[in-house]
Design a protein around this motif. Structure first.
Motif, mmCIF file in Angstrom:
data_model
loop_
_atom_site.group_PDB
_atom_site.id
_atom_site.type_symbol
_atom_site.label_atom_id
_atom_site.label_comp_id
_atom_site.label_asym_id
_atom_site.label_seq_id
_atom_site.Cartn_x
_atom_site.Cartn_y
_atom_site.Cartn_z
ATOM 1 N N SER A 1 59.539 31.870 66.715
ATOM 2 C CA SER A 1 59.103 32.196 65.357
ATOM 3 C C SER A 1 59.180 31.014 64.399
ATOM 4 C CB SER A 1 59.933 33.344 64.795
ATOM 5 O OG SER A 1 61.256 32.912 64.506
ATOM 6 N N GLY A 2 60.081 30.084 64.656
ATOM 7 C CA GLY A 2 60.268 28.960 63.751
ATOM 8 C C GLY A 2 61.212 29.282 62.614
ATOM 9 N N TYR A 3 61.676 30.529 62.521
ATOM 10 C CA TYR A 3 62.532 30.940 61.413
ATOM 11 C C TYR A 3 63.841 30.145 61.398
ATOM 12 C CZ TYR A 3 65.004 33.907 58.117
ATOM 13 O OH TYR A 3 65.703 34.375 57.020
ATOM 14 N N LYS A 4 64.413 29.938 62.570
ATOM 15 C CA LYS A 4 65.702 29.241 62.654
ATOM 16 C C LYS A 4 65.596 27.778 62.233
ATOM 17 C CE LYS A 4 67.293 32.287 66.296
ATOM 18 N NZ LYS A 4 67.521 32.435 67.728
ATOM 19 N N LYS A 5 64.399 27.216 62.286
ATOM 20 C CA LYS A 5 64.205 25.815 61.913
ATOM 21 C C LYS A 5 63.925 25.622 60.423
ATOM 22 C CE LYS A 5 62.951 23.631 66.104
ATOM 23 N NZ LYS A 5 62.705 22.255 66.307
ATOM 24 N N LEU A 6 63.712 26.717 59.705
ATOM 25 C CA LEU A 6 63.441 26.611 58.274
ATOM 26 C C LEU A 6 64.724 26.243 57.529
ATOM 27 C CD1 LEU A 6 61.270 29.819 57.758
ATOM 28 C CD2 LEU A 6 60.470 27.482 58.088
ATOM 29 N N ASN A 7 64.565 25.476 56.477
ATOM 30 C CA ASN A 7 65.729 25.181 55.637
ATOM 31 C C ASN A 7 65.986 26.381 54.714
ATOM 32 O OD1 ASN A 7 64.114 24.893 53.236
ATOM 33 N ND2 ASN A 7 63.644 22.792 53.834
ATOM 34 N N GLU B 1 65.813 26.757 51.504
ATOM 35 C CA GLU B 1 64.783 26.971 50.483
ATOM 36 C C GLU B 1 63.576 27.692 51.082
ATOM 37 O OE1 GLU B 1 61.780 24.397 47.621
ATOM 38 O OE2 GLU B 1 63.570 23.417 48.417
ATOM 39 N N GLU B 2 63.153 27.274 52.281
ATOM 40 C CA GLU B 2 62.014 27.918 52.940
ATOM 41 C C GLU B 2 62.360 29.354 53.338
ATOM 42 O OE1 GLU B 2 59.771 24.131 55.013
ATOM 43 O OE2 GLU B 2 61.582 24.921 55.972
ATOM 44 N N LYS B 3 63.572 29.572 53.825
ATOM 45 C CA LYS B 3 63.982 30.933 54.187
ATOM 46 C C LYS B 3 63.984 31.852 52.970
ATOM 47 C CE LYS B 3 66.654 29.983 58.332
ATOM 48 N NZ LYS B 3 67.991 29.927 58.960
ATOM 49 N N SER B 4 64.256 31.295 51.792
ATOM 50 C CA SER B 4 64.267 32.117 50.582
ATOM 51 C C SER B 4 62.866 32.621 50.218
ATOM 52 C CB SER B 4 64.879 31.350 49.412
ATOM 53 O OG SER B 4 63.986 30.354 48.949
ATOM 54 N N LEU B 5 61.831 32.008 50.800
ATOM 55 C CA LEU B 5 60.454 32.427 50.533
ATOM 56 C C LEU B 5 60.001 33.564 51.452
ATOM 57 C CD1 LEU B 5 58.788 28.928 50.042
ATOM 58 C CD2 LEU B 5 59.490 30.561 48.274
ATOM 59 N N ILE B 6 60.847 33.921 52.408
ATOM 60 C CA ILE B 6 60.523 34.987 53.360
ATOM 61 C C ILE B 6 61.434 36.165 53.075
ATOM 62 C CG2 ILE B 6 60.472 35.626 55.805
ATOM 63 C CD1 ILE B 6 60.100 32.542 56.293
ATOM 64 N N TYR B 7 60.845 37.343 53.003
ATOM 65 C CA TYR B 7 61.680 38.527 52.840
ATOM 66 C C TYR B 7 61.223 39.603 53.806
ATOM 67 C CZ TYR B 7 57.931 40.427 49.915
ATOM 68 O OH TYR B 7 56.729 40.874 49.458
ATOM 69 N N PHE B 8 62.162 40.472 54.133
ATOM 70 C CA PHE B 8 61.959 41.506 55.130
ATOM 71 C C PHE B 8 62.013 42.867 54.428
ATOM 72 C CE2 PHE B 8 63.641 37.757 57.099
ATOM 73 C CZ PHE B 8 62.931 37.635 58.281
ATOM 74 N N VAL C 1 45.986 39.022 56.572
ATOM 75 C CA VAL C 1 46.341 37.868 57.397
ATOM 76 C C VAL C 1 47.796 38.020 57.827
ATOM 77 C CG1 VAL C 1 46.587 35.360 57.483
ATOM 78 C CG2 VAL C 1 44.723 36.393 56.158
ATOM 79 N N VAL C 2 48.007 37.952 59.140
ATOM 80 C CA VAL C 2 49.351 38.075 59.691
ATOM 81 C C VAL C 2 49.632 36.816 60.507
ATOM 82 C CG1 VAL C 2 50.908 39.451 61.130
ATOM 83 C CG2 VAL C 2 49.102 40.584 59.803
ATOM 84 N N SER C 3 50.595 36.045 60.060
ATOM 85 C CA SER C 3 50.952 34.804 60.741
ATOM 86 C C SER C 3 51.833 35.099 61.949
ATOM 87 C CB SER C 3 51.692 33.872 59.780
ATOM 88 O OG SER C 3 52.036 32.674 60.423
ATOM 89 N N THR C 4 51.586 34.359 63.016
ATOM 90 C CA THR C 4 52.361 34.573 64.237
ATOM 91 C C THR C 4 53.701 33.858 64.217
ATOM 92 O OG1 THR C 4 51.224 32.730 65.314
ATOM 93 C CG2 THR C 4 50.326 34.943 65.674
ATOM 94 N N TYR C 5 53.836 32.840 63.383
ATOM 95 C CA TYR C 5 55.107 32.127 63.265
ATOM 96 C C TYR C 5 55.183 31.464 61.896
ATOM 97 C CZ TYR C 5 52.099 28.277 64.800
ATOM 98 O OH TYR C 5 51.067 27.376 64.924
ATOM 99 N N TYR C 6 56.346 30.928 61.582
ATOM 100 C CA TYR C 6 56.590 30.358 60.260
ATOM 101 C C TYR C 6 56.349 28.855 60.240
ATOM 102 C CZ TYR C 6 59.037 34.763 59.663
ATOM 103 O OH TYR C 6 59.345 36.094 59.615
ATOM 104 N N ILE D 1 49.839 36.442 52.530
ATOM 105 C CA ILE D 1 49.988 36.221 53.964
ATOM 106 C C ILE D 1 51.232 36.991 54.398
ATOM 107 C CG2 ILE D 1 50.508 34.537 55.770
ATOM 108 C CD1 ILE D 1 49.039 32.442 54.142
ATOM 109 N N PHE D 2 51.093 37.755 55.463
ATOM 110 C CA PHE D 2 52.230 38.440 56.064
ATOM 111 C C PHE D 2 52.656 37.668 57.303
ATOM 112 C CE2 PHE D 2 49.872 42.164 54.194
ATOM 113 C CZ PHE D 2 50.794 42.436 53.195
ATOM 114 N N SER D 3 53.855 37.948 57.771
ATOM 115 C CA SER D 3 54.284 37.451 59.081
ATOM 116 C C SER D 3 54.837 38.642 59.841
ATOM 117 C CB SER D 3 55.351 36.362 58.922
ATOM 118 O OG SER D 3 56.517 36.899 58.351
ATOM 119 N N ILE D 4 54.952 38.483 61.138
ATOM 120 C CA ILE D 4 55.494 39.558 61.973
ATOM 121 C C ILE D 4 57.013 39.494 61.911
ATOM 122 C CG2 ILE D 4 55.629 40.477 64.318
ATOM 123 C CD1 ILE D 4 52.830 39.213 64.786
#
Length: 191
Positions: free
Chosen positions: A28-34, A36-43, A110-115, A130-133
């Motif tokens: 997913s690439g989520y673990k590689k986000l810093n 600040e970037e993780k703060s832009l993703i919410y579940f 639009v659904v992104s397959t990874y971050y 843009i959504f992500s899975i």
């Protein structure tokens, strides 16, 4: 001496495979986000309405059932399973897909397959966010696995071929799947 070379070759292959498979697209690439970037993703919770979200720099990581609720609100819709670093001719820009949808009367999701936050920011040109899975919901960080699980939940059709899961563009009438295409601009008929 010969065993030493074989050992070095095997170690090289092992190390290079770890580097290759530890990249977004395999995972997913989520673990590689810093942070600040993780703060832009919410579940969003499953009962949260994602359909009325406006376009922003935030990415909602969603499940198929959440997207189905949005699909029900539209006569026809197109779901683009988008990969930020895909450079194939079938992987088109979100803007091109939005133009196509406007010309043909489809609501685009639009659904992104990874971050990949830089690519997602640049490509965020759709009228909807843009959504992500939500890889956490699907219980795996392995991209291919959670994309397939998401599509199985989204399509709800047990009679489609495995090859159809390789499509990037999925057409819906309300929340009923009517077909898919690998290349949006091909003359291929929808199922």
């Amino acid at each position: 001496m010969k065993q030493k070379y074989i050992f070095l070759i095997l170690i090289s292959i092992y190390l290079s495979s770890c580097v290759i498979t530890n990249t977004p697209g395999f995972y997913s690439g989520y673990k590689k986000l810093n942070d600040e970037e993780k703060s832009l993703i919410y579940f969003p919770s499953n009962d949260q309405n994602i359909c009325s979200l406006s376009k922003s720099n935030k990415i909602a990581s969603i499940t198929a059932s959440q997207l189905q609720k949005c699909l029900k609100n539209n006569d026809t819709a197109l779901v683009y399973i988008w990969s930020p670093f895909c450079h194939s001719k079938i992987c088109i820009s979100i803007e091109s897909c939005q133009i196509y949808c406007k010309q043909h009367g489809y609501k685009l999701y639009v659904v992104s397959t990874y971050y990949d936050m830089p690519k997602m920011t640049i490509q965020n040109t759709s009228n909807t966010p843009i959504f992500s899975i939500n890889q956490q919901y699907y219980g795996t960080d392995y991209c291919n696995k959670y994309v397939n699980l998401f599509l199985k939940d989204l399509i709800k059709d047990k009679n489609i071929s495995k090859n159809e899961f390789y499509n990037l563009f999925f057409y819906f009438k309300s929340d009923n799947y009517i077909g898919g295409k690998l290349d949006l601009f091909s003359e291929q008929t929808i199922r």
